[in-house]
Design a protein around this motif. Structure first.
Motif, PDB file in Angstrom:
ATOM      1  N   THR A 187     -22.577   7.016  24.498  1.00 20.14           N
ATOM      2  CA  THR A 187     -23.026   8.329  24.053  1.00 20.14           C
ATOM      3  C   THR A 187     -22.006   9.436  24.278  1.00 20.14           C
ATOM      4  N   GLN A 188     -20.960   9.184  25.071  1.00 21.88           N
ATOM      5  CA  GLN A 188     -20.031  10.238  25.451  1.00 21.88           C
ATOM      6  C   GLN A 188     -18.673  10.039  24.783  1.00 21.88           C
ATOM      7  N   ALA A 205     -31.033   6.216  29.184  1.00 19.98           N
ATOM      8  CA  ALA A 205     -31.030   7.674  29.202  1.00 19.98           C
ATOM      9  C   ALA A 205     -30.333   8.131  30.478  1.00 19.98           C
ATOM     10  N   ASN A 264     -27.153  13.150  22.371  1.00 18.40           N
ATOM     11  CA  ASN A 264     -27.072  13.883  23.638  1.00 18.40           C
ATOM     12  C   ASN A 264     -26.991  15.376  23.362  1.00 18.40           C
ATOM     13  N   GLU A 311     -23.078   5.535  30.235  1.00 25.76           N
ATOM     14  CA  GLU A 311     -23.008   6.550  29.181  1.00 25.76           C
ATOM     15  C   GLU A 311     -21.864   6.301  28.196  1.00 25.76           C
ATOM     16  N   ASN A 371     -25.440  18.887  25.264  1.00 23.93           N
ATOM     17  CA  ASN A 371     -24.618  19.434  26.328  1.00 23.93           C
ATOM     18  C   ASN A 371     -25.002  20.884  26.587  1.00 23.93           C
ATOM     19  N   GLY A 412     -25.830  18.082  31.025  1.00 18.16           N
ATOM     20  CA  GLY A 412     -25.979  17.269  29.832  1.00 18.16           C
ATOM     21  C   GLY A 412     -27.110  16.268  29.958  1.00 18.16           C
ATOM     22  N   ILE A 413     -27.697  15.934  28.831  1.00 22.55           N
ATOM     23  CA  ILE A 413     -28.744  14.909  28.744  1.00 22.55           C
ATOM     24  C   ILE A 413     -28.359  13.965  27.618  1.00 22.55           C
ATOM     25  N   SER A 414     -28.446  12.662  27.850  1.00 18.94           N
ATOM     26  CA  SER A 414     -28.010  11.699  26.841  1.00 18.94           C
ATOM     27  C   SER A 414     -28.965  10.526  26.758  1.00 18.94           C
ATOM     28  N   THR A 415     -28.971   9.870  25.605  1.00 15.11           N
ATOM     29  CA  THR A 415     -29.748   8.646  25.418  1.00 15.11           C
ATOM     30  C   THR A 415     -29.100   7.801  24.331  1.00 15.11           C
ATOM     31  N   SER A 416     -29.242   6.486  24.435  1.00 15.72           N
ATOM     32  CA  SER A 416     -28.703   5.567  23.428  1.00 15.72           C
ATOM     33  C   SER A 416     -29.638   4.382  23.276  1.00 15.72           C
TER      34      SER A 416
END
Length: 810
Positions: free
Chosen positions: A146-147, A699, A740, A143, A742, A723-727
């Motif tokens: 994305t973070q 993801a 993403n 992550e 939060n 949280g949900i994230s994707t790059s």
């Protein structure tokens, strides 16, 4: 006097040990050649491995012309391993006592059954247990793109980020934050805001040092958080540009640039963030039992906004192979604005209204920071790992706080409108000398350090006169406060490694000299004290990449200027707070035991116990229906906890990470002629699961929990977050876009706390926005070839309430 005698004995003993003959240095060099084309093989991996322990002792890459040179010490048998994609590995045995071994040309043959395209994948452990610290490899976290850094801190074992974005180490706020092993004004005021603006891609790793060795200043009860940024600087240049927008925090961006030309290297990181207006609301109830029972009920709406910019530059000049000069210049500027509208009603025990008013508060805060540092490192021809370093650092962190309070719609409330002003600042100089002397299995370090601090606070309140329609300074609420603190220290550490054992032990002796002047109102404070601080870390390496670690140390909690500043904050005239210039330092005793194992995944579990007498606690008392909050030296604080972390690649596409801590807290102390005590379980947990959709698309989903925070007089509510994230990598993997969300499950969060006392009961509830969407773009450019040299020692300030030098140099 006995401490100075002991210091002299330690100095003499160190000098005797330093004089012992050092092992002869060993240089291994050669040239890697393609056996078929006879062309040099550049960027091949070369490493020296201890033939007995199978542990790597030195490593690097070949240059464009295929040459390499590795340095270690004689007296052992080594294996030289050479590897490169598309070639078979080559292993050469290195024996004998020669100081230089030239293996000549090493021919690599093309690997059999070579594929048209070869993909080399290595599983890097996210968490690593070292002899005196836990290390979280940010670059190994999927992550990273994305973070932000604050999101990463939530994942680090032993660290917690609560509902208000306050960072805690093992449930405590008494720690020190370092940037690249050095103090920085960047994180002196509000590190959470800075970390929210910094992309995690700019960070190499995060170290949690729970048993700081003696070379570190003795303060920071819970330990040290060391943020190490990406600083791989090679011949040529490279950089990174990032742009982002968060629906809750606003826009931001940053530029990282690294340049290396000949002996000169420069690296810079500049970032900017703008906090758009953020709305929140709060309510508070104060039930007073003395002299009569009354209920004060307040409701308020709040608007916060702000901006900040920071830049950090490091410069390195390698005079020759033995002489190195490095310098750093940091600057940051932050401003915040606050608008608060509050309505207060007070009732008697029959429910009848006895007082009410409205107050409009507007506030403006401005904080600046400037740091300048220079280091000179001297090596020795007899052993280039033997180092003598001289360092100097200057820091200045001024700040202004202005608030205006307009009171209207009064009922039985006579206090006039007023303004508050506080001009505060801290100037600090650090002068330090360090010496490192490696022997065969023993490394000895010693050093001297002086920290010279000058803190000021010039504050005043002005009362509004209805007749003249002007403000006049209230002399009872004005003062010019000057606080000087000088700390002189000496340390001596020894690290011994033999087979599967590692021991690091040392002692630090510190003398603290302080004085305070209340120039406006008169008064003087003069106090000196001395501390003898031991530290011991022990590591036993077990089979299958497992290890057992034990640590013991003492730490000092010196009050920082925010706790000492006698400025009385009357932003809310019924809830007043101030500092306490009479605070004394507290001593903390800490023990910990950890077991870790790293193979395909990573596992760590540990137990810790620490206790402190005369600990500093912020407490509240009631005076005529007004509460006064101030820090005091009170009683004992004990903490017994268990922590664990686990990360595992379930498959080539799915990874899993979990870390958690649970502890029992006991707090006890006398305040206002009353014995207070509080206890309870606290804990936190964080879990993350990532999925690699394709080679360029990732993801992930995460969830966390933080329990209530316990104080001497009360506690706060617990909280959860998700949280949900994707790059997605683009532009031939030179760029990436990310998105993403939060806390998608909840638009707002409610945070509550209470304070209990025989004379009153106070509770408060705050509701603020929680859900946020974040998207942005990163782009990497440039090409580097050969790594720059950096000082291996320098200023390491960790000695004030609130927060190992990274070995990034060669």
């Amino acid at each position: 006097m006995k401490h100075f005698l002991l210091m002299a004995v330690c100095c003499c003993f160190s000098a005797i040990v330093f004089a012992q003959p050092a092992p002869k240095p060993l240089t291994v060099k050669g040239t890697v050649i393609d056996s078929a084309t006879k062309v040099p093989v550049g960027y091949a991996t070369v490493s020296l491995i201890d033939a007995a322990t199978k542990q790597s002792v030195r490593g690097g890459l070949t240059k464009d012309d295929g040459t390499f040179e590795l340095r270690t010490v004689t007296g052992k048998t080594y294996q030289l391993t050479v590897a490169s994609v598309g070639y078979g590995n080559k292993i050469i045995k290195i024996t004998g006592g020669d100081e230089e071994v030239n293996v000549g040309r090493i021919f690599l043959s093309t690997a059999k059954n070579q594929l048209k395209e070869v993909s080399v994948t290595a599983l890097r452990p996210v968490v690593k247990q070292e002899i005196d610290r836990l290390t979280y490899d940010v670059q190994a976290d999927p992550e990273t793109k994305t973070q932000n850094v604050l999101d990463m801190l939530r994942k680090v074992p032993l660290l917690t980020v609560d509902a208000s974005d306050n960072i805690q180490l093992k449930g405590e706020s008494n720690y020190k934050i370092l940037i690249n092993g050095k103090p920085s004004s960047l994180v002196a005021h509000n590190p959470s805001d800075v970390f929210k603006s910094m992309p995690a891609s700019s960070i190499q790793k995060i170290e949690v040092i729970t048993t700081p060795p003696a070379k570190y200043d003795a303060e920071g009860l819970a330990g040290i958080i060391n943020i190490i940024t990406n600083k791989k600087i090679d011949q040529g240049y490279n950089g990174n540009v990032n742009l982002r927008y968060n629906t809750l925090y606003g826009p931001g961006g940053g530029v990282n640039l690294n340049i290396k030309q000949g002996k000169l290297g420069i690296t810079n990181y500049t970032g900017y963030g703008y906090q758009k207006k953020r709305y929140s609301s709060s309510t508070s109830d104060l039930t007073s039992y003395k002299p009569d029972t009354t209920l004060l009920r307040q409701a308020s709406s709040n608007i916060n906004s702000g901006r900040f910019i920071y830049t950090s530059t490091e410069i390195s000049y390698e005079i020759d192979s033995l002489n190195l000069i490095t310098g750093s210049i940091d600057f940051n500027n932050g401003q915040s604005n606050n608008e608060n509208n509050q309505f207060s009603n007070e009732f008697n025990d029959l429910g009848a209204l006895i007082q009410s008013y409205r107050i409009r508060n507007t506030g403006h805060n401005k904080n600046n920071g400037f740091d300048f540092g220079v280091n000179y490192q001297l090596g020795f021809k007899s052993n280039k790992q033997r180092l003598l370093t001289f360092s100097y650092k200057y820091s200045n962190s001024p700040g202004d706080n202005t608030t205006s309070n307009s009171i209207f719609d009064r009922f039985n409330y006579g206090q006039p409108s007023y303004t508050q002003f506080n001009n505060s600042g801290a100037r600090e100089q650090n002068i330090q000398a360090d010496y490192v002397h490696p022997l065969k299995n023993l490394t000895i370090e010693g050093g001297l350090k002086a920290i010279l601090r000058h803190n000021i606070s010039d504050f005043e309140n002005s009362i509004f006169n209805d007749t003249t329609q002007t403000y006049a300074v209230d002399p009872r609420s004005a003062n010019n406060f000057i606080y000087n603190q000088n700390v002189y220290g000496f340390y001596n550490t020894y690290q011994y490694n033999k087979d599967n054992w590692g021991v690091k032990a040392g002692v630090r002796i510190e003398g603290t000299y302080l004085n305070a002047n209340f120039l406006s109102q008169g008064g003087f404070l003069d106090r000196n004290y001395y501390n003898f601080i031991p530290s011991v870390s022990l590591q036993r390496k077990l089979k299958n990449n497992a290890s057992l670690n034990f640590g013991f140390t003492n730490r000092i909690q010196r009050p920082y200027i925010g706790d000492l500043n006698p400025f009385v904050d009357k932003t809310n005239p019924r809830f007043i707070s101030s500092g306490n210039p009479n605070l004394e330092p507290a001593l903390n005793h800490s023990l910990e035991l950890n077991y870790s194992k790293f193979s395909k995944g990573g596992f760590n579990i540990g137990m810790s116990y620490f206790f402190s007498n005369n600990t500093i606690q912020r407490v509240t008392k009631l005076v005529d229906t007004v509460t006064y909050s101030t820090p005091q030296n009170l009683g004992t604080n004990k903490n017994l906890g268990i922590n664990g972390s686990f990360n595992y690649p379930i498959s080539k596409k799915i990874s899993f990470n979990l870390n958690a801590r649970v502890s029992n807290v006991w707090i006890k102390g006398y305040f206002n002629n009353q014995l207070y005590s509080n206890k309870g379980l606290t804990g936190n947990a964080f879990t993350y699961m990532g999925y690699k959709i394709t080679d360029t698309w990732r993801a992930g989903i995460n969830a966390g929990y933080s329990s209530a925070y316990i104080t001497l007089q009360g506690k706060s509510s617990s909280n959860t977050f998700t949280g949900i994230s994707t790059s997605k990598d683009i532009l031939n993997k030179k760029g990436s876009i990310f998105f993403n969300v939060n806390n998608p499950q909840s638009k707002n969060r409610t945070y509550s706390s209470y304070t209990r006392d025989p004379a009153f009961y106070q509770s408060s509830t705050t509701e603020y926005p929680l859900r946020s969407f974040n998207f942005g773009f990163n782009y990497r450019f440039g090409k580097l070839k050969a790594e720059i040299k950096k000082n291996q020692r320098g200023i390491d300030n960790d000695d004030t309430k609130g927060a190992e030098k990274p070995t990034t140099g060669k």
